[in-house]
Design an enzyme around this catalytic site. Structure first.
Site, PDB file in Angstrom:
ATOM      1  N   GLU A   1      45.214   9.549  30.012  1.00 24.42           N
ATOM      2  CA  GLU A   1      46.120   8.776  30.859  1.00 24.42           C
ATOM      3  C   GLU A   1      46.381   9.542  32.143  1.00 24.42           C
ATOM      4  OE1 GLU A   1      48.774   5.904  28.515  1.00 24.42           O
ATOM      5  OE2 GLU A   1      49.611   7.887  28.180  1.00 24.42           O
TER       6      GLU A   1
ATOM      7  N   HIS B   1      52.674  12.757  25.572  1.00 25.18           N
ATOM      8  CA  HIS B   1      52.673  11.708  26.586  1.00 25.18           C
ATOM      9  C   HIS B   1      53.142  12.292  27.919  1.00 25.18           C
ATOM     10  CE1 HIS B   1      53.854   8.182  28.875  1.00 25.18           C
ATOM     11  NE2 HIS B   1      52.971   7.524  28.144  1.00 25.18           N
TER      12      HIS B   1
ATOM     13  N   GLY C   1      52.186   3.310  34.935  1.00 32.52           N
ATOM     14  CA  GLY C   1      53.309   2.546  35.469  1.00 32.52           C
ATOM     15  C   GLY C   1      53.239   2.289  36.967  1.00 32.52           C
TER      16      GLY C   1
ATOM     17  N   SER D   1      48.226   1.596  33.542  1.00 32.39           N
ATOM     18  CA  SER D   1      48.135   0.304  34.227  1.00 32.39           C
ATOM     19  C   SER D   1      47.065  -0.628  33.642  1.00 32.39           C
ATOM     20  CB  SER D   1      47.942   0.493  35.727  1.00 32.39           C
ATOM     21  OG  SER D   1      49.079   1.139  36.283  1.00 32.39           O
TER      22      SER D   1
ATOM     23  N   GLU E   1      55.196  11.419  30.027  1.00 29.18           N
ATOM     24  CA  GLU E   1      56.648  11.479  30.257  1.00 29.18           C
ATOM     25  C   GLU E   1      57.290  12.615  29.466  1.00 29.18           C
ATOM     26  OE1 GLU E   1      56.997   7.332  29.443  1.00 29.18           O
ATOM     27  OE2 GLU E   1      55.752   7.027  31.217  1.00 29.18           O
TER      28      GLU E   1
ATOM     29  N   GLY F   1      53.674  -0.986  30.286  1.00 29.93           N
ATOM     30  CA  GLY F   1      54.319  -2.165  30.862  1.00 29.93           C
ATOM     31  C   GLY F   1      53.775  -3.487  30.344  1.00 29.93           C
TER      32      GLY F   1
ATOM     33  N   ASN G   1      52.928   0.945  23.785  1.00 29.85           N
ATOM     34  CA  ASN G   1      53.970   1.967  23.881  1.00 29.85           C
ATOM     35  C   ASN G   1      55.170   1.333  24.585  1.00 29.85           C
ATOM     36  OD1 ASN G   1      55.591   4.158  24.374  1.00 29.85           O
ATOM     37  ND2 ASN G   1      54.181   5.171  25.804  1.00 29.85           N
ATOM     38  N   TRP G   2      56.190   1.031  23.814  1.00 33.13           N
ATOM     39  CA  TRP G   2      57.353   0.333  24.383  1.00 33.13           C
ATOM     40  C   TRP G   2      58.355   1.282  25.032  1.00 33.13           C
ATOM     41  CZ3 TRP G   2      58.390  -3.720  19.882  1.00 33.13           C
ATOM     42  CH2 TRP G   2      57.414  -4.721  19.960  1.00 33.13           C
ATOM     43  N   LYS G   3      58.105   2.568  24.939  1.00 32.30           N
ATOM     44  CA  LYS G   3      58.984   3.550  25.593  1.00 32.30           C
ATOM     45  C   LYS G   3      60.457   3.268  25.249  1.00 32.30           C
ATOM     46  CE  LYS G   3      55.372   4.106  28.980  1.00 32.30           C
ATOM     47  NZ  LYS G   3      54.942   4.439  30.317  1.00 32.30           N
TER      48      LYS G   3
END
Ligand code: PGA
Length: 249
Positions: free
Chosen positions: A169, A97, A175, A213, A99, A235, A8-10
């Site tokens: 998650e 997600h 993160g 993570s 976020e 990340g 997931n490159w966000k």
């Protein structure tokens, strides 16, 4: 059932960087990809087509989107439809997600619409759930997971088990560098599996990913846990150097 290793490159990377990293991922793993693994890359919207071209015809490498809007088309400025995602080569989409839930304030009802609509339109859905640190400290983890699953999947009546993926998650692990303890992952995943079995037939085949993570150093032990059918990586998926180690872990 194949394990899914998802990046997931966000909201990261330029156009060139997305292409470059996708190429390095394919080139660096294609010949050694374990037979029981699939790779998924989820770049930001503007880069979907470019990454799609890199992944085209690469068996076991798939493209996903980070979001969708639950309508066929219309006056929804700034939104993207499932048909548009399918058209550029997406087979997966993230829904719920952390976020989207916590930064963009998306609520269960809206996520339920997105999940059922995306599935109806032919996208595979990675439905993300997870508790906050406060909820965990209050001993409410399972209650939160149950509620997110019940409310978020309430309109999904029947699902081909390959089309639905759940990502567990924990919000506090995303993160932060603070990965969940193995026992916490085992407990949450067993709980999710049990919920799925009660709700859908064929739930044995619904993949449950862990995210939060995940790094090259912890990936192989996480991927070896019961009911862990893949990982969703933020990340550590941004460079091929680290993501490739996770794919091959
Ligand atoms: P992280 O993100 O790997 O950077 O913790 C995971 C995610 O948000 O899916």
């Amino acid at each position: 059932m194949k394990q899914l290793i998802a990046a997931n490159w966000k909201m990261h990377k330029t156009w060139e960087e997305s292409i470059q990293t996708a190429r390095e991922i394919v080139v660096g793993t294609y010949n050694q990809l374990p037979a029981n693994r699939e790779v998924l890359i989820i770049p930001s919207f503007p880069h979907l087509k470019a990454v799609s071209d890199v992944l085209a015809k690469q068996k076991n490498y798939f493209l996903g989107a980070q979001n969708l809007y639950p309508a066929l088309k219309g006056a929804f400025t700034g939104e993207v439809s499932p048909a548009q995602l399918l058209d550029v080569g997406c087979s997966y989409v993230l829904v719920g997600h952390s976020e989207r839930r916590h930064v963009l304030q998306e609520q269960d009802e809206f996520l339920a619409q997105k999940a059922s609509f995306a599935l109806e339109q032919g996208l595979k859905v990675i439905f993300c759930i997870g508790e906050t640190i406060e909820q965990r400290q209050q001993g409410r983890t399972k209650e939160v997971l149950r509620s997110q699953l019940e409310l978020g999947l309430k309109d999904v009546q029947k699902v081909d088990s390959e089309d639905l993926v759940i990502a567990y998650e924990p919000v506090w692990a995303i993160g932060t560098g603070q990965v969940a303890q193995e026992q916490d992952i085992l407990d949450a995943h067993a709980f999710i599996r049990e919920f799925l079995q009660k709700t859908f037939s064929g739930a044995e085949e619904v993949r449950i990913l862990y995210g939060g993570s995940v790094k090259p150093a912890n990936a192989s032990s996480i991927l070896a846990l019961d009911n862990v059918d893949g990982v969703l990586v933020g990340g550590a998926s941004l460079t091929a150097e680290s993501f490739n180690q996770i794919i091959l872990a």
